[in-house]
Design an enzyme around this catalytic site. Structure first.
Site, PDB file in Angstrom:
ATOM      1  N   CYS A  63      -2.929  -4.602 -14.680  1.00  0.00           N
ATOM      2  CA  CYS A  63      -2.727  -3.334 -13.970  1.00  0.00           C
ATOM      3  C   CYS A  63      -1.920  -3.485 -12.689  1.00  0.00           C
ATOM      4  CB  CYS A  63      -4.078  -2.685 -13.656  1.00  0.00           C
ATOM      5  SG  CYS A  63      -5.143  -3.658 -12.575  1.00  0.00           S
TER       6      CYS A  63
ATOM      7  N   HIS B 138       0.827  -1.208   0.000  1.00  0.00           N
ATOM      8  CA  HIS B 138       0.000   0.000   0.000  1.00  0.00           C
ATOM      9  C   HIS B 138       0.861   1.259   0.000  1.00  0.00           C
ATOM     10  CE1 HIS B 138      -2.266   3.287   1.971  1.00  0.00           C
ATOM     11  NE2 HIS B 138      -3.264   2.829   1.249  1.00  0.00           N
TER      12      HIS B 138
END
Length: 762
Positions: free
Chosen positions: A716, A406
């Site tokens: 992606c 993240h």
């Protein structure tokens, strides 16, 4: 001529927009120039103004529109209905009716029965290069008889006041009563095939190609977007076909009696190419002549009846504009002499660049208020709750995580340096001490490093602008403030627009907003944020991934604890498509924001991608929710699905059978779920590898299956940025696009170009 209520196509040209509107003027212009236009006449704007005068309804219309807040969707719809009812319930002036009926009977000449006609609308400010109102008013096909024609003309006048048209005029400062409407009436073409053509690629602005889209039957279904058309591309200079994508059409609209009917198309017929190669080339030739005639790129509608090609309308393409070529310079790197600095912490490079600032150590998201603008945020790891603080920071350092964590992904989104996996960073970096973070090398230095600005980009962006690849290169984004900056890169669009930053920015749980009567706040705020991306990248596509918060992330929003359960494993819990089906009221708010951007703000480059879909039936239920609010797949609206769960790979054909336009492989989550490995857990993250044979098998299966079925397939995740050898495989398998973080755009395009060259030579 200005007092006439009816004029024929051959009596007007492009100089008569005040009288016949853009559409009418173009029909006259094309007729005079010898283009194959079905015959017809136009009920002029003079007739519309005369109607308002003799019925004396203008004051009532002004009252209904006075003080209207167009951002209030319910008030807007109510005003629209009021005004349209005022128009359609009035008696049609006899003096106008006489001219209309006379022209209609004259159009009958040579026909066995009365003419079937198409009734279109043509606003006087419509289809201008700086103000296109295309699609805001109505079209009525297969109108038969003079009585029906009169009624449809009134309805067309009323369609000048659809909610969308009112909103558009209000936001563009057009006076509602200085915009009039004319109504072209054309002999109906009973087309066996129909479609649209562009004399420029509407997505990439490539002027060297002509793009043609085709369906079987009447053209209304391509306008509605209820079927997916064939897509053909023709080299403009040589008129040679360079690409054909044939789509399965399951239904079509046909003329039946005095009306229209939608009928099923057999799988055999629906899978056929909709028009012949000869007609593709003929249409391209007409398109080339249209552009030459108008000296401007054109967006035209066409139909083929009994083998003859007709152009039923044309308008300028209003979304063109050269992409600005800029030098995308990454943050300043360490220059000569930097070796004197002592690296006090070392981890993995996660987001390139160099920045200095005082250390601010966070032990939990509850401490994010401590971070001030210019601080270096240091934490064990980050999650979406840290995002408000990350936006203020000049750099990020975490003790755990890798380049797909993240912290890494968000830092790249924000364009700030980041170092991850820096063991014991919180031990060695002291609160308040100034440090320099080098996100390119993974090192953190004591003290501030003077930034040496360079007037040269580390890479020549100009050379990348010239580098063209068949495989599209998209960018992953989430931060609205970076949309304009990143849009200047040599990218083909946004392949992954994450919703989570925008939802976190709203800050309150959607269900609490609903309970507090603040639904409109959520919709408007989200729409405003999405619009920033669509505006910056227009006309290139923006693929918006609908919200994929997990329950723990939702709980941290204001009011979230009242609505969210505590799950032992949120990653495999109540998330993605399952939430949309269970909480359709929340999902509909998100869809309303999307509709607002597409329909009211006019950004048709906004597409939708559904994350974490566990079963084909779940996908079907989500599609029903989209359809219910009017988001239907078509020429301008594409629906994608994320492939990130092994079941998506195993049952890929079942998911495609439900009907989607594209898939995007999320290689990060797919790798974790395939290998049973948490990439953010240092105890097991060493097993995380997108190059594992089982992951490569999964990616290959999805790409090759989609390629066979003519479905767009993208990837992606982080993998294409890190592994050039993988990119070569992706190209060989048939991937249609790769979506990467901004810092990787240029080198990934170079890798793709090399892979495509190798593929050709082999």
């Amino acid at each position: 001529m200005t007092q006439k209520f009816v004029v024929w196509f051959n009596e007007v040209d492009k100089g008569d927009i005040p009288l016949v509107g853009g559409k009418g003027a173009n029909l006259g212009e094309m007729t005079k120039a010898g283009f194959p236009v079905p015959p017809g006449f136009i009920v002029t704007s003079t007739a519309y103004k005369h109607f308002l005068d003799v019925t004396r309804i203008r004051p009532k219309m002004e009252t209904a529109l006075h003080g209207l807040d167009v951002s209030d969707s319910s008030a807007l719809e109510k005003a629209s209905r009021t005004v349209r009812d005022l128009i359609t319930k009035q008696e049609f002036p006899r003096e106008i009716a006489n001219e209309v009926i006379h022209a209609y009977f004259k159009l009958d000449t040579g026909l066995v029965t009365h003419a079937h006609v198409a009734v279109r609308s043509s606003a006087t400010a419509e289809d201008l290069p700086d103000a296109s109102f295309a699609g805001q008013q109505e079209t009525y096909l297969n109108v038969y008889g003079e009585a029906s024609l009169i009624e449809k003309i009134k309805e067309a006048w009323g369609s000048l006041f659809t909610a969308r048209a009112i909103f558009y005029r209000a936001t563009h400062k057009f006076d509602h009563f200085k915009v009039a409407i004319a109504v072209p009436v054309q002999r109906m073409i009973e087309s066996h095939a129909s479609g649209v053509l562009f004399t420029i690629d509407p997505v990439t602005n490539d002027k060297s190609v002509i793009v043609i889209e085709a369906i079987s039957g009447l053209g209304e279904m391509i306008v509605q977007g209820s079927v997916t058309p064939d897509h053909y591309e023709v080299e403009k200079k040589t008129l040679t076909i360079k690409m054909k994508t044939v789509k399965l059409q399951e239904k079509k609209m046909i003329k039946r009696g005095h009306g229209n009917a939608v009928v099923a198309v057999s799988k055999k017929d629906g899978a056929k190419q909709k028009i012949s190669d000869a007609h593709i080339i003929e249409l391209a030739g007409i398109a080339k002549k249209l552009e030459k005639h108008y000296f401007f790129p054109q967006d035209s509608e066409w139909a083929i009846e009994k083998g003859k090609v007709y152009i039923v309308q044309t308008r300028p393409v209003t979304t063109t504009g050269k992409l600005s070529a800029i030098s995308y310079q990454l943050s300043a790197e360490l220059k000569a002499g930097s070796g004197k600095l002592q690296a006090i912490v070392k981890g993995d490079p996660a987001s390139p660049g160099m920045a200095s600032g005082p250390v601010k150590i966070l032990t939990s998201p509850k401490e994010i208020h401590k971070v001030l603008a210019g601080d270096v945020l240091v934490a064990e790891m980050t999650n979406p709750d840290y995002v408000p603080a990350m936006r203020k920071a000049v750099a990020i350092v975490t003790e755990r995580g890798g380049r797909t964590s993240h912290a890494a992904i968000v830092s790249r989104e924000l364009g700030i340096p980041a170092v991850v996996g820096a063991k014991d960073a919180r031990k060695f970096l002291k609160e308040g001490v100034v440090v320099s973070v080098n996100g390119s090398t993974g090192e953190v230095y004591r003290g501030a490093v003077k930034r040496h600005e360079s007037h040269e980009s580390p890479v020549s962006h100009e050379s990348h602008e010239k580098l063209k690849t068949a495989t599209k290169v998209y960018v992953n984004l989430a931060e609205p403030s970076r949309a304009k900056e990143i849009s200047r890169l040599h990218v083909d669009g946004v392949g992954l627009l994450r919703a989570e930053f925008m939802i976190a920015g709203i800050g309150t749980h959607p269900k609490k907003l609903l309970a507090d009567g603040k639904r409109a706040v959520f919709v408007q705020t989200l729409a405003n944020e999405i619009e920033k991306f669509c505006s910056a990248f227009s006309p290139r596509p923006v693929v918006y991934r609908t919200t994929d918060f997990k329950t723990n992330e939702y709980r941290n929003l204001a009011g979230g604890k009242a609505y969210e359960p505590e799950e032992p494993n949120p990653m495999l819990g109540f998330r993605g498509a399952a939430r949309y089906v269970a909480n359709s009221d929340v999902f509909t708010m998100e869809l309303d924001a999307i509709k607002h951007v597409r329909n009211k703000l006019g950004f048709k480059n906004l597409w939708v991608m559904i994350p974490f879909v566990r079963t084909p039936m779940e996908l079907l239920e989500v599609k029903k929710l989209l359809t219910a609010v009017g988001l239907v797949r078509g020429t301008s609206f594409k629906l994608w699905m994320m492939v990130e769960i092994p079941t998506n790979v195993i049952r890929i054909n079942d998911f495609l059978d439900i009907g989607i336009d594209g898939v995007s492989i999320g290689s990060n989550d797919l790798t974790m779920l395939t290998l049973g490995t948490d990439r953010d857990n240092s105890e097991v993250s060493h097993d995380f590898s997108e190059l594992d044979p089982s992951v490569l098998w999964s990616i290959e299966r999805v790409i090759t299956t989609c390629a066979k079925r003519g479905v767009t397939v993208s990837i992606c995740g982080q993998a294409p940025s890190d592994y050039p050898d993988l990119v070569e495989k992706l190209v060989r398998w048939g991937v249609t696009s790769v979506s990467v973080n901004p810092d990787a755009v240029d080198h990934v395009r170079e890798t793709i170009a090399e892979a495509e060259r190798k593929r050709v030579t082999k």
